[in-house]
Design a protein around this motif. Structure first.
Motif, PDB file in Angstrom:
ATOM      1  N   LYS A  15       0.832  -1.210   0.000  1.00  0.00           N
ATOM      2  CA  LYS A  15       0.000   0.000   0.000  1.00  0.00           C
ATOM      3  C   LYS A  15       0.868   1.263   0.000  1.00  0.00           C
ATOM      4  O   LYS A  15       0.551   2.252  -0.658  1.00  0.00           O
ATOM      5  N   SER A  16       1.983   1.213   0.766  1.00  0.00           N
ATOM      6  CA  SER A  16       2.892   2.373   0.840  1.00  0.00           C
ATOM      7  C   SER A  16       3.514   2.656  -0.522  1.00  0.00           C
ATOM      8  O   SER A  16       3.633   3.814  -0.937  1.00  0.00           O
ATOM      9  N   ILE A  17       3.902   1.574  -1.240  1.00  0.00           N
ATOM     10  CA  ILE A  17       4.528   1.751  -2.562  1.00  0.00           C
ATOM     11  C   ILE A  17       3.526   2.373  -3.533  1.00  0.00           C
ATOM     12  O   ILE A  17       3.836   3.341  -4.236  1.00  0.00           O
ATOM     13  N   VAL A  18       2.304   1.843  -3.528  1.00  0.00           N
ATOM     14  CA  VAL A  18       1.266   2.365  -4.424  1.00  0.00           C
ATOM     15  C   VAL A  18       0.955   3.823  -4.102  1.00  0.00           C
ATOM     16  O   VAL A  18       0.889   4.677  -4.988  1.00  0.00           O
ATOM     17  N   ASN A  22       1.559   7.103  -6.499  1.00  0.00           N
ATOM     18  CA  ASN A  22       0.443   8.002  -6.826  1.00  0.00           C
ATOM     19  C   ASN A  22       0.752   9.443  -6.460  1.00  0.00           C
ATOM     20  O   ASN A  22       0.505  10.362  -7.228  1.00  0.00           O
ATOM     21  N   SER A  23       1.329   9.625  -5.228  1.00  0.00           N
ATOM     22  CA  SER A  23       1.607  10.996  -4.744  1.00  0.00           C
ATOM     23  C   SER A  23       2.694  11.680  -5.561  1.00  0.00           C
ATOM     24  O   SER A  23       2.760  12.899  -5.626  1.00  0.00           O
ATOM     25  N   THR A  24       3.582  10.885  -6.189  1.00  0.00           N
ATOM     26  CA  THR A  24       4.656  11.490  -6.987  1.00  0.00           C
ATOM     27  C   THR A  24       4.306  11.565  -8.475  1.00  0.00           C
ATOM     28  O   THR A  24       5.147  11.869  -9.314  1.00  0.00           O
ATOM     29  N   GLY A  25       3.025  11.222  -8.795  1.00  0.00           N
ATOM     30  CA  GLY A  25       2.557  11.392 -10.170  1.00  0.00           C
ATOM     31  C   GLY A  25       2.819  10.211 -11.086  1.00  0.00           C
ATOM     32  O   GLY A  25       2.612  10.305 -12.297  1.00  0.00           O
ATOM     33  N   HIS A  26       3.283   9.090 -10.535  1.00  0.00           N
ATOM     34  CA  HIS A  26       3.536   7.905 -11.374  1.00  0.00           C
ATOM     35  C   HIS A  26       2.308   6.989 -11.328  1.00  0.00           C
ATOM     36  O   HIS A  26       2.358   5.854 -10.826  1.00  0.00           O
ATOM     37  N   THR A  27       1.187   7.490 -11.855  1.00  0.00           N
ATOM     38  CA  THR A  27      -0.088   6.776 -11.707  1.00  0.00           C
ATOM     39  C   THR A  27      -0.129   5.460 -12.495  1.00  0.00           C
ATOM     40  O   THR A  27      -0.716   4.478 -12.053  1.00  0.00           O
ATOM     41  N   LYS A  28       0.495   5.452 -13.684  1.00  0.00           N
ATOM     42  CA  LYS A  28       0.501   4.218 -14.497  1.00  0.00           C
ATOM     43  C   LYS A  28       1.222   3.092 -13.758  1.00  0.00           C
ATOM     44  O   LYS A  28       0.749   1.961 -13.667  1.00  0.00           O
ATOM     45  N   SER A  29       2.416   3.433 -13.211  1.00  0.00           N
ATOM     46  CA  SER A  29       3.192   2.441 -12.462  1.00  0.00           C
ATOM     47  C   SER A  29       2.412   1.961 -11.246  1.00  0.00           C
ATOM     48  O   SER A  29       2.395   0.764 -10.921  1.00  0.00           O
ATOM     49  N   SER A  42     -11.502  -1.322  -3.229  1.00  0.00           N
ATOM     50  CA  SER A  42     -12.254  -1.193  -1.970  1.00  0.00           C
ATOM     51  C   SER A  42     -11.338  -0.985  -0.764  1.00  0.00           C
ATOM     52  O   SER A  42     -11.657  -0.265   0.173  1.00  0.00           O
ATOM     53  N   SER A  43     -10.135  -1.626  -0.807  1.00  0.00           N
ATOM     54  CA  SER A  43      -9.217  -1.491   0.343  1.00  0.00           C
ATOM     55  C   SER A  43      -8.224  -0.340   0.148  1.00  0.00           C
ATOM     56  O   SER A  43      -7.287  -0.196   0.899  1.00  0.00           O
ATOM     57  N   PHE A  44      -8.471   0.476  -0.866  1.00  0.00           N
ATOM     58  CA  PHE A  44      -7.521   1.566  -1.117  1.00  0.00           C
ATOM     59  C   PHE A  44      -8.255   2.855  -1.506  1.00  0.00           C
ATOM     60  O   PHE A  44      -8.082   3.396  -2.604  1.00  0.00           O
ATOM     61  N   ASP A  45      -9.091   3.318  -0.584  1.00  0.00           N
ATOM     62  CA  ASP A  45      -9.815   4.573  -0.845  1.00  0.00           C
ATOM     63  C   ASP A  45      -8.898   5.778  -0.598  1.00  0.00           C
ATOM     64  O   ASP A  45      -7.715   5.622  -0.266  1.00  0.00           O
ATOM     65  N   ALA A  46      -9.459   6.984  -0.724  1.00  0.00           N
ATOM     66  CA  ALA A  46      -8.669   8.232  -0.609  1.00  0.00           C
ATOM     67  C   ALA A  46      -8.027   8.367   0.768  1.00  0.00           C
ATOM     68  O   ALA A  46      -6.871   8.789   0.897  1.00  0.00           O
ATOM     69  N   LYS A  50      -4.044   8.561   1.609  1.00  0.00           N
ATOM     70  CA  LYS A  50      -3.469   9.683   2.366  1.00  0.00           C
ATOM     71  C   LYS A  50      -2.614   9.164   3.520  1.00  0.00           C
ATOM     72  O   LYS A  50      -1.531   9.661   3.797  1.00  0.00           O
ATOM     73  N   LYS A  51      -3.151   8.144   4.183  1.00  0.00           N
ATOM     74  CA  LYS A  51      -2.465   7.575   5.348  1.00  0.00           C
ATOM     75  C   LYS A  51      -1.097   6.977   4.961  1.00  0.00           C
ATOM     76  O   LYS A  51      -0.124   7.088   5.688  1.00  0.00           O
ATOM     77  N   TYR A  52      -1.042   6.350   3.801  1.00  0.00           N
ATOM     78  CA  TYR A  52       0.169   5.609   3.426  1.00  0.00           C
ATOM     79  C   TYR A  52       1.162   6.392   2.558  1.00  0.00           C
ATOM     80  O   TYR A  52       2.301   5.960   2.421  1.00  0.00           O
ATOM     81  N   GLU A  53       0.748   7.547   2.015  1.00  0.00           N
ATOM     82  CA  GLU A  53       1.608   8.163   0.995  1.00  0.00           C
ATOM     83  C   GLU A  53       2.969   8.659   1.526  1.00  0.00           C
ATOM     84  O   GLU A  53       3.940   8.679   0.795  1.00  0.00           O
TER      85      GLU A  53
END
Length: 465
Positions: A15-18, A22-29, A42-46, A50-53
């Motif tokens: 979850k931290s990697i994802v 996402n936070s660094t703009g690498h959405t495709k990866s 379902s297990s990765f809402d906003a 935020k918690k893991y970024e």
């Protein structure tokens, strides 16, 4: 899955990697990794994102911080091991009982005093009160309460860098002397809120060192009123602080005179110079006959010097190969000098160099003998204070990482002398005790476990037991 992580830890890492991608703009990866690791929407809402970024970055930096801490602790452990290896039974006992005669400073400092805006050049302790003076290239002198670690006042009158300070003066009236690149010496009276009571002009160039000359025999006409100064004009001047007159000018050095040290009885004065020599002067002789010895062993500017106290004579006599130490009443038997050649030289006053101490990696700036006589302390541009055990042939027994930049000055607080209580049975008569010992010998020296140093990092540090 990795054998090192539990399924819960692995899930958090994924979850931290994802979240990080996402936070660094690498959405495709991020999307690709989610698909591969099967992290459902379902297990990765906003809120989860935020918690893991920030988690990955936080863990990463904390690991680096902990690694640094481990390295620091390993360094400290090796230093302590070195101290233990070179310790003697007496020094171990001293550490346990805080014996002042063998106490040595250790990091960290008790107080780090900050207020100067330019490098610190000099420090000096008040002989009685808990005051410490420091001088700086910022043209000011600051007076600190070293017990509280607080700034008491700032003295402004010099127009260029303050190069040295010293407390001393007539009996019962301590003064502070300062000298500067502005060619003047100034006297300040602590009893009058450090009012600038006198300015002594006379030198033709920067005044690099001032030292009060201790009182001679009781009743001497100028007892305690003398101040010596060293200058870039190649001279040493001796002043009467009560009148402000220059009483004598000592000439002999061929270059800038850097530092001064006087013996406890005020008879002898030691000077060092850019001419690579140190010279010893007998102040009881007229100017033409005052220079008694020249010490030549350094191959660069001699920055600092110190007379050994009589308590050090037994150790230094052994170092010099003598069976019997000189009498403790003699004030000028041994001395040490330090220079830009990174060496400390120990001399007998006959001019013979009995020992060279090596270990500093840069210019040696200041030195002081331990009042107990067993150690010599030196500070250097290598950012350290080193403690040399003269009882162990000058072995370096402690290295203190004292500052973040060059260590420019070092002072040991002067001892307090208390008269022993005379016996009430009338044993003390005409200044002599019943056992025939003179009254002077009944004066007990109380060593203060207190050392201060100043640095180019703008800090004054106070080490105490």
């Amino acid at each position: 899955m990795s054998n090192l992580l539990t399924s819960r830890q692995a899930e958090e890492l994924h979850k931290s990697i994802v979240a990080y991608l996402n936070s660094t703009g690498h959405t495709k990866s991020a999307q690709q990794i989610r698909d591969e690791l099967n992290v459902p929407e379902s297990s990765f809402d906003a809120a989860t994102a935020k918690k893991y970024e920030g988690l990955l970055e936080k863990k990463w930096t904390s690991v680096v911080r902990l690694q640094k801490k481990i390295m620091d602790l390993e360094h400290k452990a090796s230093q302590l091991q070195h101290e233990l290896d070179s310790a003697t039974p007496t020094s171990l006992a001293a550490r346990k009982n805080h014996d002042p005669t063998t106490w040595l400073p250790r990091a960290p400092a008790r107080h780090t005093l900050q207020s100067h805006r330019q490098p610190i050049t000099c420090v000096a302790f008040h002989p009685l009160f808990s005051s410490l003076a420091s001088g700086s290239e910022d043209c000011t002198i600051k007076i600190w309460d070293y017990e509280l670690g607080e700034l008491e006042r700032t003295l402004k009158s010099h127009t260029k860098a303050v190069l040295d300070v010293d407390f001393g003066g007539p009996r019962g009236n301590t003064l502070l002397a300062s000298c500067s690149s502005d060619l003047t010496i100034k006297l300040w009276d602590p009893a009058e809120e450090y009012k600038n009571v006198r300015t002594l002009p006379g030198h033709d160039h920067s005044v690099s060192s001032v030292r009060f000359i201790p009182s001679g025999a009781a009743g001497a006409p100028l007892s305690g009123n003398l101040l010596a100064s060293a200058s870039r004009d190649k001279t040493i001047r001796v002043w009467d602080v009560t009148t402000g007159y220059c009483l004598r000018t000592l000439r002999g050095h061929g270059e800038w005179v850097r530092s001064l040290s006087a013996t406890f009885d005020g008879r002898w004065l030691l000077s060092t110079s850019s001419d690579q020599t140190s010279r010893m002067w007998d102040l009881s002789q007229p100017d033409s006959n005052a220079q008694k010895q020249t010490f030549m062993a350094h191959e660069h500017v001699v920055e600092c010097c110190a007379f050994a106290p009589p308590a050090a004579y037994p150790h230094l006599a052994t170092l010099a190969g003598l069976k019997k130490p000189p009498a403790a009443s003699s004030s000028a038997e041994y001395l040490a000098t330090g220079g830009r050649d990174k060496l400390i030289k120990i001399f007998s006053t006959n001019g013979i160099c009995t020992k060279t101490l090596t270990g500093h990696d840069n210019w040696i700036r200041s030195m002081v003998f331990h009042p107990g006589g067993k150690y010599l302390l030196s500070c250097s541009d290598d950012k350290t204070i080193r403690c040399w055990d003269v009882a162990q042939e000058g072995k370096c027994v402690r290295v203190i990482e004292a500052a973040d930049h060059f260590v420019s000055c070092l002072r040991w607080a002067p001892s307090i002398f208390k008269e022993a209580v005379p016996d009430t049975g009338g044993g003390l008569a005409n200044g002599t005790l019943t056992n025939g010992a003179k009254k002077e010998e009944s004066v007990k020296e109380q060593i203060r476990c207190l050392v201060a140093c100043g640095s180019v990092d703008l800090n004054v540090r106070v080490f105490s037991a």
